[in-house]
Motif scaffolding. Structure first.
Motif, PDB file in Angstrom:
ATOM      1  N   VAL A  60       2.041  79.584  30.841  1.00 28.86           N
ATOM      2  CA  VAL A  60       1.092  78.771  31.603  1.00 28.86           C
ATOM      3  C   VAL A  60       0.480  79.639  32.705  1.00 28.86           C
ATOM      4  O   VAL A  60       1.069  79.813  33.761  1.00 28.86           O
ATOM      5  N   GLN A  61      -0.680  80.180  32.425  1.00 30.51           N
ATOM      6  CA  GLN A  61      -1.351  81.077  33.361  1.00 30.51           C
ATOM      7  C   GLN A  61      -2.507  80.336  34.036  1.00 30.51           C
ATOM      8  O   GLN A  61      -3.673  80.709  33.904  1.00 30.51           O
ATOM      9  N   LYS A  62      -2.135  79.290  34.765  1.00 32.55           N
ATOM     10  CA  LYS A  62      -3.142  78.443  35.401  1.00 32.55           C
ATOM     11  C   LYS A  62      -2.760  78.169  36.854  1.00 32.55           C
ATOM     12  O   LYS A  62      -1.580  78.170  37.202  1.00 32.55           O
ATOM     13  N   PRO A  63      -3.788  77.913  37.689  1.00 31.20           N
ATOM     14  CA  PRO A  63      -3.521  77.639  39.101  1.00 31.20           C
ATOM     15  C   PRO A  63      -2.581  76.458  39.296  1.00 31.20           C
ATOM     16  O   PRO A  63      -2.655  75.460  38.581  1.00 31.20           O
ATOM     17  N   TRP A  64      -1.701  76.602  40.250  1.00 28.69           N
ATOM     18  CA  TRP A  64      -0.763  75.586  40.732  1.00 28.69           C
ATOM     19  C   TRP A  64       0.372  75.263  39.771  1.00 28.69           C
ATOM     20  O   TRP A  64       1.231  74.452  40.072  1.00 28.69           O
ATOM     21  N   SER A  65       0.419  75.930  38.620  1.00 27.50           N
ATOM     22  CA  SER A  65       1.505  75.644  37.684  1.00 27.50           C
ATOM     23  C   SER A  65       2.859  76.091  38.246  1.00 27.50           C
ATOM     24  O   SER A  65       3.838  75.355  38.166  1.00 27.50           O
ATOM     25  N   LEU A  66       2.916  77.279  38.848  1.00 30.18           N
ATOM     26  CA  LEU A  66       4.176  77.760  39.425  1.00 30.18           C
ATOM     27  C   LEU A  66       4.583  76.888  40.606  1.00 30.18           C
ATOM     28  O   LEU A  66       5.749  76.559  40.781  1.00 30.18           O
ATOM     29  N   PHE A  67       3.613  76.481  41.410  1.00 31.71           N
ATOM     30  CA  PHE A  67       3.875  75.611  42.552  1.00 31.71           C
ATOM     31  C   PHE A  67       4.531  74.309  42.081  1.00 31.71           C
ATOM     32  O   PHE A  67       5.539  73.875  42.627  1.00 31.71           O
ATOM     33  N   ILE A  68       3.942  73.693  41.061  1.00 30.57           N
ATOM     34  CA  ILE A  68       4.474  72.418  40.564  1.00 30.57           C
ATOM     35  C   ILE A  68       5.880  72.608  39.997  1.00 30.57           C
ATOM     36  O   ILE A  68       6.795  71.836  40.305  1.00 30.57           O
ATOM     37  N   LEU A  69       6.059  73.660  39.179  1.00 29.19           N
ATOM     38  CA  LEU A  69       7.392  73.932  38.632  1.00 29.19           C
ATOM     39  C   LEU A  69       8.406  74.105  39.762  1.00 29.19           C
ATOM     40  O   LEU A  69       9.492  73.540  39.723  1.00 29.19           O
ATOM     41  N   GLY A  70       8.024  74.861  40.770  1.00 29.28           N
ATOM     42  CA  GLY A  70       8.948  75.191  41.846  1.00 29.28           C
ATOM     43  C   GLY A  70       9.262  74.069  42.811  1.00 29.28           C
ATOM     44  O   GLY A  70      10.326  74.057  43.424  1.00 29.28           O
ATOM     45  N   ILE A  71       8.370  73.116  42.941  1.00 28.40           N
ATOM     46  CA  ILE A  71       8.587  72.060  43.930  1.00 28.40           C
ATOM     47  C   ILE A  71       9.407  70.901  43.348  1.00 28.40           C
ATOM     48  O   ILE A  71       9.982  70.105  44.091  1.00 28.40           O
ATOM     49  N   LEU A  72       9.496  70.820  42.024  1.00 28.66           N
ATOM     50  CA  LEU A  72      10.198  69.686  41.402  1.00 28.66           C
ATOM     51  C   LEU A  72      11.696  69.657  41.716  1.00 28.66           C
ATOM     52  O   LEU A  72      12.235  68.602  42.056  1.00 28.66           O
ATOM     53  N   SER A  73      12.388  70.802  41.608  1.00 26.39           N
ATOM     54  CA  SER A  73      13.835  70.822  41.889  1.00 26.39           C
ATOM     55  C   SER A  73      14.150  70.454  43.336  1.00 26.39           C
ATOM     56  O   SER A  73      15.016  69.609  43.582  1.00 26.39           O
ATOM     57  N   PRO A  74      13.456  71.055  44.333  1.00 30.91           N
ATOM     58  CA  PRO A  74      13.758  70.661  45.711  1.00 30.91           C
ATOM     59  C   PRO A  74      13.429  69.192  46.004  1.00 30.91           C
ATOM     60  O   PRO A  74      14.153  68.537  46.754  1.00 30.91           O
ATOM     61  N   LEU A  75      12.367  68.673  45.400  1.00 27.09           N
ATOM     62  CA  LEU A  75      12.043  67.254  45.611  1.00 27.09           C
ATOM     63  C   LEU A  75      13.123  66.360  45.007  1.00 27.09           C
ATOM     64  O   LEU A  75      13.495  65.349  45.594  1.00 27.09           O
ATOM     65  N   LEU A  76      13.636  66.760  43.857  1.00 30.38           N
ATOM     66  CA  LEU A  76      14.726  66.008  43.230  1.00 30.38           C
ATOM     67  C   LEU A  76      15.973  66.058  44.117  1.00 30.38           C
ATOM     68  O   LEU A  76      16.636  65.042  44.325  1.00 30.38           O
ATOM     69  N   MET A  77      16.270  67.235  44.665  1.00 35.59           N
ATOM     70  CA  MET A  77      17.433  67.367  45.549  1.00 35.59           C
ATOM     71  C   MET A  77      17.254  66.518  46.806  1.00 35.59           C
ATOM     72  O   MET A  77      18.192  65.879  47.277  1.00 35.59           O
ATOM     73  N   PHE A  78      16.029  66.493  47.335  1.00 40.23           N
ATOM     74  CA  PHE A  78      15.732  65.659  48.504  1.00 40.23           C
ATOM     75  C   PHE A  78      15.944  64.185  48.161  1.00 40.23           C
ATOM     76  O   PHE A  78      16.566  63.437  48.916  1.00 40.23           O
ATOM     77  N   ALA A  79      15.464  63.786  46.983  1.00 35.34           N
ATOM     78  CA  ALA A  79      15.628  62.397  46.543  1.00 35.34           C
ATOM     79  C   ALA A  79      17.109  62.048  46.336  1.00 35.34           C
ATOM     80  O   ALA A  79      17.503  60.894  46.487  1.00 35.34           O
ATOM     81  N   MET A  80      17.925  63.064  46.037  1.00 35.56           N
ATOM     82  CA  MET A  80      19.353  62.836  45.807  1.00 35.56           C
ATOM     83  C   MET A  80      20.167  62.875  47.099  1.00 35.56           C
ATOM     84  O   MET A  80      21.391  62.791  47.062  1.00 35.56           O
ATOM     85  N   GLY A  81      19.493  63.034  48.242  1.00 30.11           N
ATOM     86  CA  GLY A  81      20.206  62.935  49.507  1.00 30.11           C
ATOM     87  C   GLY A  81      20.210  64.167  50.393  1.00 30.11           C
ATOM     88  O   GLY A  81      20.725  64.119  51.507  1.00 30.11           O
ATOM     89  N   HIS A  82      19.656  65.286  49.920  1.00 34.34           N
ATOM     90  CA  HIS A  82      19.572  66.460  50.795  1.00 34.34           C
ATOM     91  C   HIS A  82      18.590  66.173  51.922  1.00 34.34           C
ATOM     92  O   HIS A  82      17.796  65.239  51.859  1.00 34.34           O
ATOM     93  N   THR A  83      18.612  67.009  52.946  1.00 33.14           N
ATOM     94  CA  THR A  83      17.756  66.775  54.118  1.00 33.14           C
ATOM     95  C   THR A  83      16.314  67.193  53.840  1.00 33.14           C
ATOM     96  O   THR A  83      16.026  67.855  52.834  1.00 33.14           O
ATOM     97  N   TYR A  84      15.444  66.841  54.776  1.00 31.85           N
ATOM     98  CA  TYR A  84      14.023  67.211  54.688  1.00 31.85           C
ATOM     99  C   TYR A  84      13.846  68.730  54.623  1.00 31.85           C
ATOM    100  O   TYR A  84      12.847  69.236  54.114  1.00 31.85           O
TER     101      TYR A  84
END
Length: 193
Positions: A60-84
């Motif tokens: 996937v050689q398109k803009p914002w693809s790496l950003f989206i891939l990379g932000i999903l795990s931390p957002l999931l961890m935040f949703a599971m109770g980690h801090t901001y």
């Protein structure tokens, strides 16, 4: 370079790779059961996930693809109770990684490697919670026991975190080279790319 927009199939690919990445990240994270090993977790994570993320960047050689891939795990961890801290830290890291990748027009190995090395530092945010949101992080970690929390408190200091960030970048670079070697050797032969 004319920028291409993400399509539905790209978003599906991002989702698939995000699941694989999260499972591997969780598995590698088990070394954190021994507090001192938590400090090398980001380095090991970079080495182990380099192939996954480099394959993703090749596909996937398109803009914002790496950003989206990379932000999903931390957002999931935040949703599971980690801090901001984990989400805010990752947001900054992923923007920088995306800009580095963009500078290489998405297909430069050197830029993709450096983008992944920076990308890999997002996990340091899980440790930075001890410094930036200590009370909440201690509360989260108490399920591991007071001895574990006390050990983490002694280990997670700003000087140690500087070394953890350096280790994360080095682990990311090593992982990118391993990924490139595997991509050239196996994935191209198999026609995956």
């Amino acid at each position: 370079m004319k920028e291409k927009k993400l399509k539905i199939k790209d978003l599906v690919t991002i989702g698939v790779f995000a699941v694989i990445y999260f499972i591997v990240m969780f598995g590698v994270g088990m070394i954190g059961m021994v507090p001192v090993l938590f400090l090398i977790y980001p380095s090991i994570l970079g080495v182990v996930t380099g192939t996954i993320v480099m394959l993703f960047m090749a596909k996937v050689q398109k803009p914002w693809s790496l950003f989206i891939l990379g932000i999903l795990s931390p957002l999931l961890m935040f949703a599971m109770g980690h801090t901001y801290v984990i989400a805010v830290h990752a947001l900054g890291v992923m923007v920088i990684a995306e800009m580095i990748r963009r500078a290489g027009e998405y297909h430069s190995f050197k830029h993709n490697m450096m983008a992944f090395a920076i990308f890999n530092t997002w996990i340091c945010g899980s440790l930075m919670q001890m410094l930036w949101a200590k009370e909440k992080y201690i509360e989260l970690s108490m399920m591991m026991g007071k001895e574990y929390v006390d050990a983490l408190e002694k280990l997670i200091t700003y000087p140690h975190m500087a070394l953890v960030y350096v280790g994360a970048v080095i682990g990311g670079i090593i992982g990118a080279y391993i990924g490139r070697a595997l991509l050239e050797k196996h994935f191209n032969k198999a026609g995956i790319i």
